[in-house]
Design a protein around this motif. Structure first.
Motif: not given
Length: 232
Positions: A143-146, A159-166, A189-201
């Motif tokens: 959850y890097g908001s910037g 290099f490959p990057f994995l992004f987790h977002f709430a 190379d970007a991979t994304f994971r979204i966590y539905e219903g979850q909040r920052h932190g």
């Protein structure tokens, strides 16, 4: 498990980091970047946990130019001080400092193999700021908001990057994440994971937004990703 080490030129103690060595004594290197609460008990616990998995972990003190080794809690007083330090942070100077931290980890006697970076919140943004660093082989951002403001600094990821977002993050809404996904994918190379219903932190057990399920799923994906790109 960890101890503070100096990273300043000439061996000075101003710029330091919390270094954790795995039980084996050697392993791939992992730069773990703090939230706005400093290298506090939670971040040190995260560093210890990843060291227990076999990584040599370094958590650099991002706010050292303002105050060395701040250790804030997640109550109202801690939040006020955390934002005070965050608002005073020179992001470009912090990025330069983190480049020095990568160099330190690269030369660390305990590191064997590749290097990666992992960051939470502010650290998630700063982790992405290192995406063009040639010494790194994997990156993970929680959850890097910037991140949007860092795109012009990183035209191409090295290099490959994995992004987790709430899904319900008040600092980076899903509309912003949706806008960023193709832009980030266009740089590498970007991979994304979204966590539905979850909040920052959601990863921090000490915050009201903590979700055990989301935190465990995210860590499982993170370990799988780091194993794929850092462990030979």
């Amino acid at each position: 498990m960890g101890r503070w080490v100096a990273m300043s030129e000439g061996g000075g103690s101003d710029f330091s980091g919390y270094l954790c060595v795995p039980p084996s004594g050697r392993g791939p290197g992992l730069l773990l970047i703090q939230e706005i609460w400093g290298v506090n008990a939670h971040i040190r616990a995260m560093a210890d946990a990843y060291a227990a998995e076999g990584f040599v972990v370094l958590a650099p003190d991002v706010f050292w130019r303002q105050q060395a080794r701040i250790d804030l809690t997640y109550d109202d007083a801690g939040i006020e001080l955390a934002y005070k330090h965050y608002n005073a942070l020179d992001m470009y100077q912090a990025c330069d400092d983190l480049g020095r931290a990568v160099e330190y980890l690269k030369g660390c006697e305990f590191v064997e193999g590749r290097l990666g970076v992992l960051g939470y919140c502010l650290g998630g943004t700063l982790a992405y700021s290192l995406a063009a660093n040639e010494h790194l082989s994997a990156g993970v951002s929680y959850y890097g908001s910037g991140i949007g403001g860092m795109l012009n600094k990183t035209p191409r990821m090295a290099f490959p990057f994995l992004f987790h977002f709430a899904g319900d993050d008040h600092l980076i809404a899903m509309e912003e994440v949706t806008r960023l996904k193709p832009l980030l994918s266009a740089t590498g190379d970007a991979t994304f994971r979204i966590y539905e219903g979850q909040r920052h932190g959601f990863n921090c057990v000490e915050r009201n937004s903590y979700s055990m399920k989301a935190a465990l799923l995210a860590k499982a994906d993170t370990l799988r990703f780091l194993a794929q790109h850092l462990v030979r």
